[in-house]
Design a protein around this motif. Structure first.
Motif, PDB file in Angstrom:
ATOM      1  N   MET A 139      44.774  32.004  41.729  1.00  0.00           N
ATOM      2  CA  MET A 139      43.731  30.981  41.727  1.00  0.00           C
ATOM      3  C   MET A 139      42.653  31.212  42.784  1.00  0.00           C
ATOM      4  SD  MET A 139      43.451  28.745  39.452  1.00  0.00           S
ATOM      5  CE  MET A 139      42.508  27.437  40.226  1.00  0.00           C
ATOM      6  N   GLY A 140      43.015  31.823  43.898  1.00  0.00           N
ATOM      7  CA  GLY A 140      42.005  32.084  44.928  1.00  0.00           C
ATOM      8  C   GLY A 140      40.870  32.959  44.406  1.00  0.00           C
ATOM      9  N   PRO A 141      41.179  34.182  43.954  1.00  0.00           N
ATOM     10  CA  PRO A 141      40.116  35.029  43.382  1.00  0.00           C
ATOM     11  C   PRO A 141      39.484  34.413  42.135  1.00  0.00           C
ATOM     12  CG  PRO A 141      42.085  36.322  43.891  1.00  0.00           C
ATOM     13  CD  PRO A 141      42.459  34.891  44.049  1.00  0.00           C
ATOM     14  N   ALA A 142      40.280  33.709  41.330  1.00  0.00           N
ATOM     15  CA  ALA A 142      39.738  33.111  40.106  1.00  0.00           C
ATOM     16  C   ALA A 142      38.695  32.045  40.433  1.00  0.00           C
ATOM     17  CB  ALA A 142      40.860  32.509  39.264  1.00  0.00           C
ATOM     18  N   LEU A 143      38.944  31.246  41.462  1.00  0.00           N
ATOM     19  CA  LEU A 143      37.997  30.203  41.830  1.00  0.00           C
ATOM     20  C   LEU A 143      36.689  30.805  42.351  1.00  0.00           C
ATOM     21  CD1 LEU A 143      37.660  27.132  41.997  1.00  0.00           C
ATOM     22  CD2 LEU A 143      38.463  27.245  44.355  1.00  0.00           C
ATOM     23  N   ASP A 144      36.786  31.859  43.151  1.00  0.00           N
ATOM     24  CA  ASP A 144      35.571  32.530  43.626  1.00  0.00           C
ATOM     25  C   ASP A 144      34.772  33.081  42.448  1.00  0.00           C
ATOM     26  OD1 ASP A 144      36.287  31.978  46.232  1.00  0.00           O
ATOM     27  OD2 ASP A 144      37.239  33.935  46.574  1.00  0.00           O
ATOM     28  N   HIS A 145      35.469  33.679  41.501  1.00  0.00           N
ATOM     29  CA  HIS A 145      34.797  34.248  40.329  1.00  0.00           C
ATOM     30  C   HIS A 145      34.189  33.131  39.467  1.00  0.00           C
ATOM     31  CE1 HIS A 145      33.732  37.400  37.651  1.00  0.00           C
ATOM     32  NE2 HIS A 145      34.550  37.038  36.674  1.00  0.00           N
ATOM     33  N   HIS A 146      34.899  32.025  39.358  1.00  0.00           N
ATOM     34  CA  HIS A 146      34.408  30.854  38.636  1.00  0.00           C
ATOM     35  C   HIS A 146      33.071  30.379  39.211  1.00  0.00           C
ATOM     36  CE1 HIS A 146      34.104  26.384  38.778  1.00  0.00           C
ATOM     37  NE2 HIS A 146      34.448  26.429  37.504  1.00  0.00           N
ATOM     38  N   HIS A 147      32.997  30.254  40.522  1.00  0.00           N
ATOM     39  CA  HIS A 147      31.766  29.806  41.172  1.00  0.00           C
ATOM     40  C   HIS A 147      30.637  30.811  40.948  1.00  0.00           C
ATOM     41  CE1 HIS A 147      34.191  26.714  42.820  1.00  0.00           C
ATOM     42  NE2 HIS A 147      33.419  26.439  43.860  1.00  0.00           N
ATOM     43  N   ALA A 148      30.952  32.098  41.073  1.00  0.00           N
ATOM     44  CA  ALA A 148      29.920  33.127  40.917  1.00  0.00           C
ATOM     45  C   ALA A 148      29.343  33.131  39.500  1.00  0.00           C
ATOM     46  CB  ALA A 148      30.495  34.496  41.258  1.00  0.00           C
ATOM     47  N   LEU A 149      30.204  32.981  38.494  1.00  0.00           N
ATOM     48  CA  LEU A 149      29.738  32.982  37.109  1.00  0.00           C
ATOM     49  C   LEU A 149      28.826  31.789  36.824  1.00  0.00           C
ATOM     50  CD1 LEU A 149      32.937  34.055  35.086  1.00  0.00           C
ATOM     51  CD2 LEU A 149      30.843  35.384  35.455  1.00  0.00           C
ATOM     52  N   ILE A 150      29.216  30.606  37.295  1.00  0.00           N
ATOM     53  CA  ILE A 150      28.414  29.409  37.030  1.00  0.00           C
ATOM     54  C   ILE A 150      27.070  29.496  37.744  1.00  0.00           C
ATOM     55  CG2 ILE A 150      28.271  26.916  37.375  1.00  0.00           C
ATOM     56  CD1 ILE A 150      31.208  26.706  36.810  1.00  0.00           C
ATOM     57  N   ARG A 151      27.060  29.982  38.975  1.00  0.00           N
ATOM     58  CA  ARG A 151      25.787  30.088  39.708  1.00  0.00           C
ATOM     59  C   ARG A 151      24.866  31.123  39.076  1.00  0.00           C
ATOM     60  NH1 ARG A 151      29.067  29.080  45.133  1.00  0.00           N
ATOM     61  NH2 ARG A 151      28.533  26.858  45.370  1.00  0.00           N
ATOM     62  N   LYS A 152      25.437  32.174  38.538  1.00  0.00           N
ATOM     63  CA  LYS A 152      24.619  33.163  37.823  1.00  0.00           C
ATOM     64  C   LYS A 152      23.982  32.533  36.585  1.00  0.00           C
ATOM     65  CE  LYS A 152      24.933  37.700  35.596  1.00  0.00           C
ATOM     66  NZ  LYS A 152      25.856  38.827  35.240  1.00  0.00           N
ATOM     67  N   LEU A 153      24.749  31.705  35.873  1.00  0.00           N
ATOM     68  CA  LEU A 153      24.222  31.039  34.686  1.00  0.00           C
ATOM     69  C   LEU A 153      23.172  29.990  35.060  1.00  0.00           C
ATOM     70  CD1 LEU A 153      27.524  30.608  32.639  1.00  0.00           C
ATOM     71  CD2 LEU A 153      25.588  32.081  32.065  1.00  0.00           C
ATOM     72  N   CYS A 154      23.372  29.316  36.183  1.00  0.00           N
ATOM     73  CA  CYS A 154      22.360  28.338  36.631  1.00  0.00           C
ATOM     74  C   CYS A 154      21.025  29.028  36.879  1.00  0.00           C
ATOM     75  CB  CYS A 154      22.836  27.646  37.909  1.00  0.00           C
ATOM     76  SG  CYS A 154      24.132  26.415  37.658  1.00  0.00           S
TER      77      CYS A 154
END
Length: 487
Positions: free
Chosen positions: A118-133
Motif C-alpha cells: 500500500m505504501g508504493p501504491a498510494l504514492d503511485h495513486h497520487h502521482a497518477l491523479i495529479r498527472k490527470l489533473c
C-alpha cells in the motif's frame, strides 16, 4: 593586461602595438617584446600560453551558466513563497463549477491486509491523479488521506478525467497482486450468505480469466456534481477552496459509489453533455444532508464491469417521474382550487412544477430565490409575497425562503400552464392526443435536457422568456406532429 572583476580574471594574450619615436616608427605583435629601429625596448607582460583564449571562453561560459541558474532558482523560490498555480481554479461565483471527489475503496482494510504494497501504491495513486489533473485542467483543492477533491471550470473536463482515471488505473502494470487478493478476500466476506444472483455483482464471482478483464489494482470511486457555491481564497496557502451544497452533494455522491465506479448527478450530466450511450440511469437517490432526492447516473468506463446497488444511506420510497414534488399541503391546496381546471392544464401545471424544481436543485441556496424572482418578473407573475418596485426590482417578503420558493413555483405554474396547454394542443390538434403522447414519454419530461427553444445560457438551463418550452414535449413521439423550437 589583467583585469579582476570579482572572481573573474580576463587575460589578454597578445597585443598589436605601434610606437612613434623621434628616431622612427616600429611595430610589434607581441606585447612582451616591442622592437624599435634605434634599439630594443623590453616589456615584460603576463605569461602567455596557446590555450589562453579557450580558457577565457570556458570561464565566461561557466559564469554565464551560474547567472542563469541563479535566476531560475530565484523564480522557483518566488513561486514557492507565493503558492501554487491557480490558473485552472474556478474563481467566479456567478458561474457554475464542477466538483469531483475520489476515494480508494476499503483503503483501511488494504493497509491491514497488504501494508507493504500500500505504501508504493498510494504514492503511485497520487502521482497518477495529479498527472490527470494537469492534463484535464483540474484544480486540486485538497487531499484528505487518500481522497482527492478537484474543481473544474468545465464539467466535460471532470467527466474526461474520471473516465481516464479508471482506464489508467486498470491498464497500469505496477500494482501489486496483493491488492487484488485483498479485494477478493473482502468480497468473499461480504457475500457470505448471499443468494447467487446477488453474489454475481461482486468480483469474487468471476473466474480468474474474467477478473483480469475488468479489475486490476486499486479501485477508486468517483462522484461528480455541478452547481453554484461559495469560493474563497486562503490568505496563507494562496489557494482556492469551495463551499456550499455543490460540495456536499459531490461528496455524498462519491460516498454512495463503489470502487471503480463513476457516479454523476443530473446537474453534472446536463453541464457536460455526455452522450446518452455512455451513461446508465440510476434513479433519484436520497443523500445524507441533502433535503431533496438527487437524480443519479453511472458513467460507463471499463466494459463489462458490474457493481452492486448504490450504497444509499436512505431508501427513496417513490421513484416515479415526480422527482421533486411539492409537499402534501401544497398539493391538497392545489387540488381544492382545481375542480374546474381542464385536465390538460393540470397536467402542464404539474410538469412546470417538476421542471422548475429540477432546475433549482443544482443551484446554491441563495441563488434559487433570486432566479425564481427573475422568472416571475420576466413572465409578469405576481406571486403572493413577491412584489415589484418602480425600479423594476423584485423582492420577496415572506417568513421563510423555502415557502417563498414554493409560492413562486406555484404561481408560475398556475399562470404558464394554460398558455402552454393551449400552444401544445394547437400543435397536436387534440387534447387527448396531447395527453396520451405526453404520458408515453413522461419519463423524459422531468429533465431540463428535454427543453427546446428559448434563450439557453449557463449550463444549458433556460433563463426565461416567452419562447421557452417548459414542458419538453419536443421529446414526445406522436403521429400527429411534434413541437417546434418556437414552443
Amino acid at each position: 593586461c589583467e583585469m579582476n572583476i570579482g572572481a573573474l580574471v580576463i587575460r589578454v594574450r597578445s597585443l598589436s602595438a605601434s610606437v612613434t619615436t623621434a628616431n622612427g616608427t616600429a611595430s610589434g605583435q607581441d606585447a612582451s617584446s616591442i622592437t624599435l629601429d634605434s634599439g630594443r625596448i623590453s616589456y615584460t607582460g603576463l605569461p602567455t600560453t596557446d590555450n589562453s583564449l579557450r580558457n577565457i571562453i570556458i570561464i565566461v561560459a561557466v559564469v554565464g551558466s551560474v547567472v542563469v541558474l541563479g535566476g531560475v532558482l530565484a523564480v522557483v523560490l518566488v513561486l514557492c513563497c507565493t503558492g501554487r498555480s491557480n490558473r485552472t481554479a474556478p474563481k467566479d461565483e456567478s458561474d457554475a463549477f464542477t466538483i469531483i471527489f475520489t476515494d480508494i475503496q476499503s483503503s483501511t482494510n488494504l493497509w491491514a491486509e497488504a501494508p507493504e504494497a500500500m505504501g508504493p501504491a498510494l504514492d503511485h495513486h497520487h502521482a497518477l491523479i495529479r498527472k490527470l489533473c494537469s492534463k484535464h485542467r483540474g484544480y486540486e483543492v485538497k487531499t484528505i488521506g487518500d481522497a482527492f477533491m478537484v474543481a473544474f471550470k468545465d464539467a466535460a473536463d471532470a467527466v474526461n478525467l474520471s473516465s481516464a482515471l479508471q482506464f489508467d488505473f486498470y491498464n497500469d502494470k505496477t500494482w501489486s497482486q496483493q491488492i487484488d487478493h485483498a479485494y477478493l478476500e473482502m468480497d468473499h466476506t461480504t457475500t457470505l450468505g448471499m443468494k447467487p444472483n446477488e453474489k454475481a455483482m461482486y468480483s469474487i464471482a468471476l473466474s480468474n480469466e474474467d477478473y483480469i478483464k475488468v479489475w486490476n489494482g486499486l479501485r477508486v470511486r468517483i462522484g461528480i456534481h455541478t452547481g453554484f457555491g461559495e469560493i474563497k481564497k486562503d490568505p496563507v496557502s494562496h489557494g482556492y477552496d469551495y463551499y456550499g451544497t455543490v460540495v456536499n452533494t459531490a461528496a455524498r455522491t462519491e460516498a454512495i459509489a463503489h470502487g471503480g465506479q463513476v457516479i454523476m448527478t443530473e446537474g453534472a450530466l446536463l453541464a457536460s453533455n455526455v452522450p446518452r450511450d455512455r451513461i446508465e440511469e440510476m434513479g433519484p437517490m436520497m443523500l445524507r444532508g441533502v433535503p431533496d432526492p438527487v437524480q443519479m447516473y453511472q458513467l460507463t468506463t471499463i466494459p463489462n464491469r458490474v457493481f452492486p446497488p448504490l450504497r444509499v444511506e436512505k431508501a427513496q420510497e417513490d421513484v416515479n417521474a415526480d422527482l421533486c414534488s411539492t409537499k402534501g399541503s401544497s398539493q391538497q391546496s392545489t387540488r381544492s382550487h382545481s375542480t374546474n381546471v381542464p385536465p390538460a392544464v393540470l397536467h402542464q401545471r404539474t410538469n412546470i412544477k417538476n421542471t422548475l424544481s429540477v432546475m433549482i436543485a443544482v443551484m446554491a441556496e441563495k441563488k434559487k430565490g433570486d432566479w425564481l424572482r427573475e422568472l416571475c418578473k420576466e413572465w409578469r407573475v405576481h406571486a403572493r409575497g413577491v412584489s415589484s418596485t418602480r425600479g423594476g426590482t423584485v423582492s420577496a417578503s415572506v417568513d421563510s425562503a423555502a415557502s417563498a420558493k414554493d409560492t413562486m413555483i406555484e404561481s408560475l405554474s398556475t399562470k404558464l400552464a394554460p398558455v402552454l396547454a393551449k400552444r401544445v394542443a394547437s400543435t397536436f390538434g387534440r387534447h387527448d392526443t396531447l395527453q396520451s403522447s405526453t404520458q408515453r414519454s413522461y419519463s423524459k419530461l422531468n429533465s431540463p435536457s428535454a427543453f427546446s427553444g428559448g434563450e439557453v445560457t449557463r449550463q444549458g438551463f433556460p433563463l426565461g422568456g416567452g419562447t421557452v418550452l417548459l414542458d419538453g414535449v419536443a421529446q414526445c413521439t406522436s403521429t400527429t406532429g411534434s413541437v417546434g423550437a418556437d414552443g
